[in-house]
Design a protein around this motif. Sequence first.
Motif, short mmCIF file in Angstrom:
data_model
loop_
_atom_site.label_atom_id
_atom_site.label_comp_id
_atom_site.label_asym_id
_atom_site.label_seq_id
_atom_site.Cartn_x
_atom_site.Cartn_y
_atom_site.Cartn_z
N GLY A 121 -33.42 -70.31 25.73
CA GLY A 121 -34.80 -70.11 26.14
C GLY A 121 -35.80 -70.64 25.15
N PHE A 122 -35.34 -71.14 24.02
CA PHE A 122 -36.20 -71.66 22.96
C PHE A 122 -35.70 -73.06 22.55
N PRO A 123 -36.57 -73.87 21.96
CA PRO A 123 -36.09 -75.16 21.43
C PRO A 123 -34.94 -74.95 20.43
N LYS A 124 -33.99 -75.85 20.47
CA LYS A 124 -32.78 -75.68 19.67
C LYS A 124 -32.24 -77.06 19.29
N ARG A 125 -32.17 -77.34 18.01
CA ARG A 125 -31.82 -78.68 17.55
C ARG A 125 -30.45 -79.14 18.05
N SER A 126 -29.51 -78.23 18.12
CA SER A 126 -28.16 -78.61 18.54
C SER A 126 -28.08 -78.86 20.04
N GLU A 127 -29.12 -78.50 20.78
CA GLU A 127 -29.10 -78.65 22.23
C GLU A 127 -29.62 -80.00 22.69
N SER A 128 -30.61 -80.55 21.97
CA SER A 128 -31.22 -81.79 22.43
C SER A 128 -31.88 -82.52 21.27
N LYS A 129 -31.83 -83.85 21.33
CA LYS A 129 -32.51 -84.67 20.32
C LYS A 129 -34.03 -84.55 20.44
N TYR A 130 -34.51 -84.02 21.55
CA TYR A 130 -35.95 -83.83 21.75
C TYR A 130 -36.44 -82.51 21.15
N ASP A 131 -35.52 -81.62 20.81
CA ASP A 131 -35.88 -80.36 20.16
C ASP A 131 -35.78 -80.58 18.66
N ASN A 132 -36.90 -80.87 18.03
CA ASN A 132 -36.88 -81.26 16.63
C ASN A 132 -36.77 -80.10 15.67
N PHE A 133 -37.02 -78.88 16.16
CA PHE A 133 -36.94 -77.71 15.28
C PHE A 133 -36.76 -76.47 16.13
N GLY A 134 -35.89 -75.56 15.69
CA GLY A 134 -35.70 -74.30 16.41
C GLY A 134 -36.87 -73.36 16.17
N THR A 135 -37.47 -72.85 17.24
CA THR A 135 -38.67 -72.02 17.10
C THR A 135 -38.61 -70.80 18.00
N GLY A 136 -37.76 -69.85 17.66
CA GLY A 136 -37.75 -68.58 18.37
C GLY A 136 -38.76 -67.61 17.77
N HIS A 137 -39.00 -67.73 16.47
CA HIS A 137 -40.02 -66.94 15.80
C HIS A 137 -41.28 -67.78 15.63
N SER A 138 -42.40 -67.13 15.55
CA SER A 138 -43.67 -67.85 15.56
C SER A 138 -44.07 -68.38 14.18
N SER A 139 -45.06 -69.27 14.22
CA SER A 139 -45.84 -69.66 13.04
C SER A 139 -45.09 -70.53 12.05
N THR A 140 -43.98 -71.11 12.46
CA THR A 140 -43.18 -71.96 11.57
C THR A 140 -43.48 -73.44 11.74
N SER A 141 -44.16 -73.81 12.82
CA SER A 141 -44.24 -75.22 13.21
C SER A 141 -45.02 -76.08 12.23
N ILE A 142 -46.10 -75.54 11.65
CA ILE A 142 -46.94 -76.36 10.77
C ILE A 142 -46.17 -76.74 9.50
N SER A 143 -45.50 -75.76 8.90
CA SER A 143 -44.70 -76.06 7.71
C SER A 143 -43.59 -77.04 8.03
N ALA A 144 -42.93 -76.84 9.17
CA ALA A 144 -41.80 -77.70 9.53
C ALA A 144 -42.26 -79.13 9.81
N ILE A 145 -43.35 -79.28 10.57
CA ILE A 145 -43.79 -80.64 10.90
C ILE A 145 -44.32 -81.34 9.66
#
Length: 588
Positions: free
Chosen positions: A100-124
């Motif tokens: 139900g969430f983006p998952k790196r092992s599932e697809s090359k289009y899912d660049n980062f796993g994000t089940g918990h919030s507020s991680t995207s800015i640091s990751a990108i």
Amino acid sequence: MSTFLNNIQTPDDLRQLKVKELSILAQELREFIIDIVSTKEGHLGASLGVVELTIALHYVFDTPKDKLIWDVGHQAYGHKILTERKDIFETNRQLNGISGFPKRSESKYDNFGTGHSSTSISAILGMAIASQLKGDFKRQHIAVIGDASIASGMAFEGLNHLGVTKANVLIILNDNAIGIDPSVGALKNYLTNVKKGTAKDENIFECLNMNYTGPIDGHDLDLLLTELERLKTIEGPKLLHVITTKGKGLQKAEENQVAYHAPGKFNKETGERIKRVSKAEPPKYQDVFGHTLVELAQQNQKIVGITPAMPTGSSLKYMMEEIPERAFDVGIAEQHAVTLAAGMATQGLTPFCNIYSTFLQRAYDQLIHDVALQNLSVIFCLDRAGLVGQDGPTHHGVFDLAYLRCIPNLTIFSPMNEIELRNIMYTAQQDLKGPIAIRYPRGRGVTIDWRTPFSKIEIGKSVELKKGNKIAFLTLGHIGNLIFQLISEVDTPESIGHYDMRFLKPLDNQILDKVFTQYEHIITLEDGCEIGGLGSSIIEYANKMEFAGTIKVFAIKDAFIEQGTIEELHNICGIGMKSIKKYLEDIF
């Protein structure tokens, strides 16, 4: 019947459409999401709100070469459908299906796993810096983050760093004024003023060295495409502020955004939620917590309630409705929630800090440094402990027993039923000196008539539920109810004893000494990880006491557990009825 969507498997297919055709695709994509989620369940409102944004991003940017992160991932259903998973989307959140969430092992289009919030800015930002170090200055890096998530401390840490770099990063602020519950706090008020045109002259994001654009209508595809194309040509940190409506396209979801965040099954034509046949059944543990807290707070003026952005999910909403001046939703800020509670405790208040088990992981240092080290009387109520089902590994609360047990001064309790939850809350706010963690699962308990008079629980004492003569079950928490059923189904029930340990810390060594003397076989059962949990603690004590019998530990092995129903996951983890019965057959 879908026309354009039928022919799209990848973003490359999407980019073959003409701009004027994208609005038709948006309608088809909404209908597809509604059709699947209405029967399979899952998160709805967030993904409906970003349909146009999802299409525009994949149309303008060269994904997956350009990096795109969705924060939080429950708004990424449209993204999954457009990126090679349309034909299997009906397996979303199901056992052996897609996450139900983006998952790196599932697809090359899912660049980062994000089940918990507020991680995207640091990751990108990390990805963008890596591109620079590799000499790749043309790759685009985009993070989509909501107005509730961007208020989190970690998001601001990322913005603070991003603003002093030249990283090629575009932050898209998806502003719909709601996370799961309505957004709260001063930043939310600021964004509201920005939308109304009444904000102060200085823009907070420009002050952080972002090239700010907006706010713009996040459902206007032509405007989105124009702005994204323009922003592609601008180097350095950028922020695009888009205004969207959560639940867009389904009237009921727009009108009741809290309920339709994850509405369960519903009629896809009318939007009406499908109610189960009404019958008497036990309450949800979260509601027992919520109603009991109100009852205690009405008697004890020192009690305050705190939750980080989960008033509905935790049922703190009942206290917020009845005693609003003593109940606090602090937004997506688990670290702040814990230290806020610590500060309150130093001044003689009795804080009940309600946090999902999986989210308390985000405030581990505060739990140790600010609460336990100072031995402050904070009452942690950890909802969604154990396996939570279809939200999967990002949300399973299986590590709490292990990561809490090693902390000095901390009492750990897990109720077997609603009455034990009610009574430990009563006991903790009256007698306990120092912090306590009370963990309980998602879903319903076992007791219909749970509103019994309060009675105190002796700290560190377990309960002998049934005496046996050969095998002793030592259980912790709600999962112990399985043993009642088990005993009723075995041929020699007199051989089985059952002990509700209740406390992981302090352990009831007195009852353990008795059990070691009277039983040949000891079986522990818990819905937490095997390493460091109840079984581990029993084995440690048994070794110290030189117990000569066998000890079998039923717990979750050293692995991340995927999504599925609770029953499916219990069986996969080997802690369900089938596995326990098989072991009993082997030793009888």
